[in-house]
Scaffold this motif. Structure first.
Motif, mmCIF file in Angstrom:
data_model
loop_
_atom_site.group_PDB
_atom_site.id
_atom_site.type_symbol
_atom_site.label_atom_id
_atom_site.label_comp_id
_atom_site.label_asym_id
_atom_site.label_seq_id
_atom_site.Cartn_x
_atom_site.Cartn_y
_atom_site.Cartn_z
ATOM 1 N N MET A 9 1.014 -1.163 0.041
ATOM 2 C CA MET A 9 -0.001 0.000 0.135
ATOM 3 C C MET A 9 0.861 1.292 -0.058
ATOM 4 O O MET A 9 1.864 1.386 0.928
ATOM 5 C CB MET A 9 -1.081 -0.021 1.323
ATOM 6 C CG MET A 9 -1.828 1.183 1.287
ATOM 7 S SD MET A 9 -3.007 1.164 2.986
ATOM 8 C CE MET A 9 -3.620 2.707 2.911
ATOM 9 N N GLY A 10 0.649 2.248 -0.884
ATOM 10 C CA GLY A 10 1.341 3.409 -1.028
ATOM 11 C C GLY A 10 0.997 4.580 -0.196
ATOM 12 O O GLY A 10 -0.143 4.545 0.587
ATOM 13 N N HIS A 11 1.676 5.535 0.025
ATOM 14 C CA HIS A 11 1.192 6.695 0.624
ATOM 15 C C HIS A 11 0.123 7.430 -0.349
ATOM 16 O O HIS A 11 0.011 7.569 -1.452
ATOM 17 C CB HIS A 11 2.390 7.472 1.202
ATOM 18 C CG HIS A 11 3.240 7.921 0.036
ATOM 19 N ND1 HIS A 11 2.953 8.973 -0.833
ATOM 20 C CD2 HIS A 11 4.568 7.486 -0.259
ATOM 21 C CE1 HIS A 11 4.149 9.131 -1.685
ATOM 22 N NE2 HIS A 11 4.801 8.129 -1.444
ATOM 23 N N PRO A 12 -0.774 8.350 0.517
ATOM 24 C CA PRO A 12 -1.519 9.308 -0.112
ATOM 25 C C PRO A 12 -0.718 10.184 -1.123
ATOM 26 O O PRO A 12 0.073 10.417 -0.908
ATOM 27 C CB PRO A 12 -2.259 10.053 0.966
ATOM 28 C CG PRO A 12 -1.433 9.754 2.042
ATOM 29 C CD PRO A 12 -0.778 8.699 1.962
ATOM 30 N N GLU A 13 -1.504 10.652 -1.988
ATOM 31 C CA GLU A 13 -0.995 11.423 -3.256
ATOM 32 C C GLU A 13 -0.789 13.025 -2.502
ATOM 33 O O GLU A 13 -1.450 13.874 -3.336
ATOM 34 C CB GLU A 13 -1.846 11.413 -4.353
ATOM 35 C CG GLU A 13 -1.827 10.142 -4.963
ATOM 36 C CD GLU A 13 -0.346 9.761 -5.600
ATOM 37 O OE1 GLU A 13 0.334 10.421 -6.217
ATOM 38 O OE2 GLU A 13 -0.059 8.528 -5.146
#
Length: 361
Positions: free
Chosen positions: A1-5
């Motif tokens: 899961m990546g971090h928010p944009e």
């Protein structure tokens, strides 16, 4: 899961700068002469500290020209010592032709004078409170004592906005992302990969490889209210702690001591975010001893964004607007939110029982 944009430019700037700063620091570890001098408080500083601070400020000033900067070092020693200045300059230039540098991973000063001016821009400033805007806080090498021994250290980048932590990005050039169990200063990554641990206020904490840009970041899990307490502290190489308190607090809480034993504060906060430990207590041996902003600003956010609560020994929130030293606070008590009050009470009980009430005033 990546971090928010969000904070995309800030994060990419930090990742690139940390990658190059790590290369500089590792070059010095490999050399026999570290170029060490001793500061007024007897803490060591190496040519890598100066070079990395210059690299960080040059890089972030280029990306964010309206922002201001705080760093641990000033350039007075360099200006007074031509040989030392030349060594820092030469170290910076070892990565000038590096492929990542050429691609824009970092910016480097063009002259020795500019290098010193950049270092000085951060050497006396501090983050203020409301209305002071965006301030970057850098610790070029946290844990110089362990760094000089070839052990664990960290590079800290914190973004403080109006006195509040907003972003924390910590480079751990020789810490394995997969370390399990208690961590010691000597537990360097056998594969030499290193990691970055970072947090965005209100959006969680994340970890990723330091050098493998293709690897996705993983979101770090929240502290569990039911997990056992595990200490992170320092029992060697540093003599600023009040004797006879910390191990008694741990015993009162039923926690093995020391747990993880680490010199660099930035690394302690990163280790707690990674779940290697979840509790730290630090009572300074003198009531007039205060923490330094660059050892904590931004780095504390890593633990807070995994569900940790951090106060001082008195239970007060940490005030980052106080100055280069966190003079509005005394020491630290940090633990998962659900048990922080319990840990704080144990600290107070032990200090009172030992007749050390003066440390609670």
């Amino acid at each position: 899961m990546g971090h928010p944009e969000i904070f995309q430019k800030e994060l990419e700037t930090a990742f690139g700068a940390l990658r190059q700063a790590s290369k500089l620091s590792q070059l010095i570890i490999a050399s026999q002469d570290k170029g060490t001098i001793t500061k007024d408080d007897f803490s060591p500083v190496t040519i890598a500290d100066f070079a990395i601070q210059a690299l960080l400020i040059c890089t972030f000033k280029d990306a964010f020209p309206e922002d201001t900067f705080v760093g641990e070092e000033d350039a007075a020693d360099l200006r007074a010592n031509e040989a030392l200045m030349s060594r820092v300059w030469d170290l910076l230039n070892t990565i000038a032709q590096d492929e990542d540098t050429q691609k824009g991973a970092c910016k480097l000063p063009q002259t020795k004078d500019q290098m010193c001016d950049l270092i000085d821009q951060a050497g006396t400033s501090h983050s203020g409170g409301a209305g002071t805007g965006r301030v970057w806080v850098f610790d070029p090498i946290d844990g110089t004592k362990t760094y000089l021994r070839g052990e664990l250290y960290a590079i800290n980048i914190g973004l403080i906005v109006d006195g509040k932590q907003t972003l924390g990005v910590v480079g751990c050039p020789n810490l394995s992302l997969n370390h399990k169990g208690p961590l010691r200063n000597s537990d360097i990554d056998p594969e030499g990969k290193g990691c970055i641990v970072y947090a965005i206020k209100g959006h969680g904490a994340f970890a990723r490889s330091l050098h493998d840009g293709s690897q996705d970041a993983v979101q770090l899990p929240k502290q569990s209210a039911t997990q056992e307490l595990s200490f992170v502290t320092c029992i060697g190489l540093v003599d600023s702690a009040l004797d006879g308190v910390h191990e008694v607090v741990a015993e009162r809480l039923g926690v093995s001591f020391p747990g993880s034993d680490l010199v660099p504060w930035v690394l302690r906060w990163a280790a707690m975010a990674l779940g290697i430990g979840n509790t730290t207590v630090w009572v300074y041996k003198r009531r007039d001893r205060f923490a330094k902003s660059w050892d904590h600003s931004g780095a504390m956010l890593l633990f807070e964004e995994t569900g940790g609560k951090i106060t001082d020994v008195h239970g007060k929130d940490i005030d980052l607007s106080a100055g280069r030293k966190l003079s509005a606070n005394f020491g630290f008590v940090a633990a998962p939110v659900a048990v922080h009050d319990k840990v704080l009470k144990a600290v107070h009980d032990v200090l009172k029982e030992q007749g050390r009430d003066a440390f609670l005033q």
